[in-house]
Design a protein around this motif. Structure first.
Motif, mmCIF file in Angstrom:
data_model
loop_
_atom_site.group_PDB
_atom_site.id
_atom_site.type_symbol
_atom_site.label_atom_id
_atom_site.label_comp_id
_atom_site.label_asym_id
_atom_site.label_seq_id
_atom_site.Cartn_x
_atom_site.Cartn_y
_atom_site.Cartn_z
ATOM 1 N N ARG A 169 -6.990 37.971 -41.965
ATOM 2 C CA ARG A 169 -7.062 39.161 -41.124
ATOM 3 C C ARG A 169 -6.857 38.781 -39.661
ATOM 4 N NH1 ARG A 169 -9.564 43.758 -42.469
ATOM 5 N NH2 ARG A 169 -8.503 44.424 -40.569
ATOM 6 N N ALA A 170 -6.167 39.642 -38.927
ATOM 7 C CA ALA A 170 -5.946 39.416 -37.504
ATOM 8 C C ALA A 170 -7.219 39.763 -36.731
ATOM 9 C CB ALA A 170 -4.787 40.270 -37.013
ATOM 10 N N TYR A 171 -7.472 38.976 -35.678
ATOM 11 C CA TYR A 171 -8.656 39.166 -34.834
ATOM 12 C C TYR A 171 -8.276 39.684 -33.459
ATOM 13 C CZ TYR A 171 -12.025 36.694 -37.837
ATOM 14 O OH TYR A 171 -12.862 36.331 -38.851
ATOM 15 N N THR A 172 -9.172 40.482 -32.876
ATOM 16 C CA THR A 172 -9.049 40.848 -31.475
ATOM 17 C C THR A 172 -9.637 39.718 -30.632
ATOM 18 O OG1 THR A 172 -11.238 41.875 -31.280
ATOM 19 C CG2 THR A 172 -9.438 43.262 -32.122
ATOM 20 N N GLU A 173 -9.441 39.773 -29.329
ATOM 21 C CA GLU A 173 -10.014 38.746 -28.459
ATOM 22 C C GLU A 173 -11.529 38.839 -28.393
ATOM 23 O OE1 GLU A 173 -8.264 38.185 -24.643
ATOM 24 O OE2 GLU A 173 -6.213 38.329 -25.385
ATOM 25 N N GLN A 174 -12.098 39.968 -28.854
ATOM 26 C CA GLN A 174 -13.555 40.141 -28.863
ATOM 27 C C GLN A 174 -14.187 39.593 -30.148
ATOM 28 O OE1 GLN A 174 -11.361 42.836 -27.994
ATOM 29 N NE2 GLN A 174 -11.644 42.009 -25.913
ATOM 30 N N PRO A 179 -7.917 46.690 -36.831
ATOM 31 C CA PRO A 179 -7.937 47.720 -37.878
ATOM 32 C C PRO A 179 -6.707 47.645 -38.767
ATOM 33 C CG PRO A 179 -8.549 48.660 -35.763
ATOM 34 C CD PRO A 179 -8.068 47.270 -35.480
ATOM 35 N N ARG A 180 -6.903 47.929 -40.048
ATOM 36 C CA ARG A 180 -5.799 47.866 -41.004
ATOM 37 C C ARG A 180 -4.705 48.890 -40.707
ATOM 38 N NH1 ARG A 180 -6.291 45.238 -46.013
ATOM 39 N NH2 ARG A 180 -8.244 44.078 -46.293
ATOM 40 N N THR A 181 -5.013 49.888 -39.906
ATOM 41 C CA THR A 181 -4.014 50.887 -39.544
ATOM 42 C C THR A 181 -2.973 50.340 -38.565
ATOM 43 O OG1 THR A 181 -5.538 51.687 -37.833
ATOM 44 C CG2 THR A 181 -5.536 52.856 -39.949
ATOM 45 N N GLN A 182 -3.262 49.192 -37.961
ATOM 46 C CA GLN A 182 -2.330 48.596 -37.007
ATOM 47 C C GLN A 182 -1.422 47.581 -37.695
ATOM 48 O OE1 GLN A 182 -3.984 47.143 -33.333
ATOM 49 N NE2 GLN A 182 -5.579 48.708 -33.280
ATOM 50 N N ALA A 183 -0.221 47.434 -37.130
ATOM 51 C CA ALA A 183 0.743 46.480 -37.677
ATOM 52 C C ALA A 183 0.195 45.057 -37.585
ATOM 53 C CB ALA A 183 2.060 46.586 -36.912
ATOM 54 N N ASP A 184 0.500 44.266 -38.577
ATOM 55 C CA ASP A 184 0.112 42.844 -38.617
ATOM 56 C C ASP A 184 -1.399 42.630 -38.656
ATOM 57 O OD1 ASP A 184 2.819 42.140 -38.437
ATOM 58 O OD2 ASP A 184 2.765 42.281 -36.257
ATOM 59 N N ALA A 185 -2.156 43.625 -39.137
ATOM 60 C CA ALA A 185 -3.609 43.457 -39.254
ATOM 61 C C ALA A 185 -3.964 42.475 -40.356
ATOM 62 C CB ALA A 185 -4.276 44.798 -39.523
ATOM 63 N N VAL A 186 -3.073 42.355 -41.352
ATOM 64 C CA VAL A 186 -3.292 41.438 -42.467
ATOM 65 C C VAL A 186 -2.268 40.309 -42.390
ATOM 66 C CG1 VAL A 186 -3.368 41.197 -44.974
ATOM 67 C CG2 VAL A 186 -4.195 43.303 -43.909
ATOM 68 N N ILE A 187 -2.735 39.074 -42.485
ATOM 69 C CA ILE A 187 -1.861 37.905 -42.466
ATOM 70 C C ILE A 187 -1.336 37.689 -43.885
ATOM 71 C CG2 ILE A 187 -1.638 35.475 -41.827
ATOM 72 C CD1 ILE A 187 -2.566 37.313 -39.543
ATOM 73 N N LEU A 198 -8.411 26.299 -42.538
ATOM 74 C CA LEU A 198 -8.812 24.962 -42.117
ATOM 75 C C LEU A 198 -9.334 24.976 -40.685
ATOM 76 C CD1 LEU A 198 -8.975 21.987 -42.925
ATOM 77 C CD2 LEU A 198 -6.629 21.710 -42.079
ATOM 78 N N GLY A 199 -8.662 25.711 -39.805
ATOM 79 C CA GLY A 199 -9.107 25.798 -38.418
ATOM 80 C C GLY A 199 -10.474 26.436 -38.282
ATOM 81 N N LEU A 200 -10.723 27.455 -39.084
ATOM 82 C CA LEU A 200 -12.028 28.118 -39.040
ATOM 83 C C LEU A 200 -13.123 27.206 -39.587
ATOM 84 C CD1 LEU A 200 -10.831 31.635 -40.214
ATOM 85 C CD2 LEU A 200 -12.081 31.193 -38.092
ATOM 86 N N ALA A 201 -12.828 26.517 -40.693
ATOM 87 C CA ALA A 201 -13.840 25.673 -41.326
ATOM 88 C C ALA A 201 -14.160 24.429 -40.510
ATOM 89 C CB ALA A 201 -13.374 25.282 -42.727
ATOM 90 N N ARG A 202 -13.139 23.784 -39.932
ATOM 91 C CA ARG A 202 -13.349 22.516 -39.233
ATOM 92 C C ARG A 202 -13.718 22.689 -37.768
ATOM 93 N NH1 ARG A 202 -9.298 17.703 -40.239
ATOM 94 N NH2 ARG A 202 -11.064 16.703 -39.223
ATOM 95 N N PHE A 203 -13.120 23.690 -37.128
ATOM 96 C CA PHE A 203 -13.295 23.798 -35.677
ATOM 97 C C PHE A 203 -13.937 25.109 -35.214
ATOM 98 C CE2 PHE A 203 -9.336 21.387 -36.599
ATOM 99 C CZ PHE A 203 -9.815 20.120 -36.281
ATOM 100 N N GLY A 204 -14.107 26.068 -36.120
ATOM 101 C CA GLY A 204 -14.684 27.352 -35.729
ATOM 102 C C GLY A 204 -13.820 28.099 -34.736
ATOM 103 N N MET A 205 -12.501 27.979 -34.878
ATOM 104 C CA MET A 205 -11.569 28.618 -33.951
ATOM 105 C C MET A 205 -10.476 29.330 -34.734
ATOM 106 S SD MET A 205 -12.640 27.834 -30.847
ATOM 107 C CE MET A 205 -11.213 28.183 -29.814
ATOM 108 N N VAL A 206 -9.950 30.419 -34.147
ATOM 109 C CA VAL A 206 -8.830 31.144 -34.732
ATOM 110 C C VAL A 206 -7.989 31.727 -33.604
ATOM 111 C CG1 VAL A 206 -9.957 33.422 -34.900
ATOM 112 C CG2 VAL A 206 -8.224 32.755 -36.598
ATOM 113 N N THR A 207 -6.711 31.917 -33.866
ATOM 114 C CA THR A 207 -5.827 32.542 -32.881
ATOM 115 C C THR A 207 -5.885 34.049 -33.040
ATOM 116 O OG1 THR A 207 -4.347 30.632 -32.929
ATOM 117 C CG2 THR A 207 -3.458 32.677 -32.028
#
Length: 252
Positions: A169-174, A179-187, A198-207
């Protein structure tokens, strides 16, 4: 390195209709968010999934929702707080019967769909869900986004809490979900989902959706069971995590 739990939304069918490949996904995940009849699921489905989960040692979670079978629990609804609290407790209790019959128990609670997103910021609805969990079992852990009002109110009420992240799922900066109603909400790119896991599990970070790197500290990672190719993707995510030294383990 902190262990990571893999959870998936399961039991999402009704009658002859089935959406999720429960048996195959239960061979990969460590926690199962089982639909309790309000957005999907029925008595026979709940019983079957609980039996399969118990056989595999997978933790059983109650995935509570607004009463919205037609909309799969993804439509915005305004439910009076006292009614919502009762319906949350009702769903947990229904699943607990089948979990106990399978020799297990309901180990945690996770809201679904519109309710999940609503309680991130809506104080009144979040408090109602907390009240419903307390009615069912005052020791039940709850699972949600790190930034949610629901988790904060649950902590204040003495409920155990755990944070969750979404690789698909795509994240906001907050730190909230787009929301699923927006384009590219689902990866949808499998390799991107694996790398984000892997980034979330190892570093706790996401783009984020805007390209910013944001912290998302989570104890559990959600793999959506209704995603096309969900079983293969789940296997790829778990294999990548374990080959990178991440210990996959249930959070409860």
């Amino acid at each position: 390195m902190t262990p990571i739990d893999l959870n998936a939304d399961l039991g999402e069918g009704f009658g002859r209709w089935r959406l999720t490949d429960d048996e195959q996904l239960l061979s990969v995940v460590t926690s199962a968010n089982v639909a309790c009849g309000f957005h999907a699921g029925d008595a026979a489905t709940m019983r079957r999934v609980c039996e399969l989960a118990a056989e595999r040692g997978v933790r059983i979670g109650a995935q509570v929702s607004y009463r919205d079978l037609a909309g799969f629990g993804r439509r915005a609804m305004d439910v009076p707080p006292d009614e919502l609290a009762a319906e949350v407790a009702y769903q947990i209790g229904a699943l607990e019967v089948f979990a106990r019959a399978a020799g297990a128990c309901v180990s945690y609670v996770k809201p679904h769909g519109a309710l999940y997103n609503r309680v991130v910021h809506d104080e009144e609805q979040a408090a109602a869900v907390v009240e419903g969990v307390l009615l069912a079992d005052a020791a039940l852990p709850v699972l949600s986004l790190p930034s949610s009002r629901f988790l904060k109110l649950a902590e204040q009420a003495g409920l155990p809490t755990a944070t969750e992240a979404f690789a698909d799922r795509a994240y906001t900066e907050q730190g909230t979900l787009v929301p699923r109603t927006q384009a590219d909400a689902v990866i949808t790119d499998p390799e991107a989902v694996v790398e984000r896991s892997l980034g979330l599990a190892r570093f706790g970070m996401v783009t984020s959706h805007s390209g910013a790197r944001i912290p998302v500290r989570a104890r559990s990672l959600c793999l959506h069971g209704d995603t096309p190719g969900a079983v293969d993707l789940a296997h790829r995510v778990r294999a990548r995590l374990e080959s990178s030294g991440v210990h996959v383990k249930a959070f409860v």
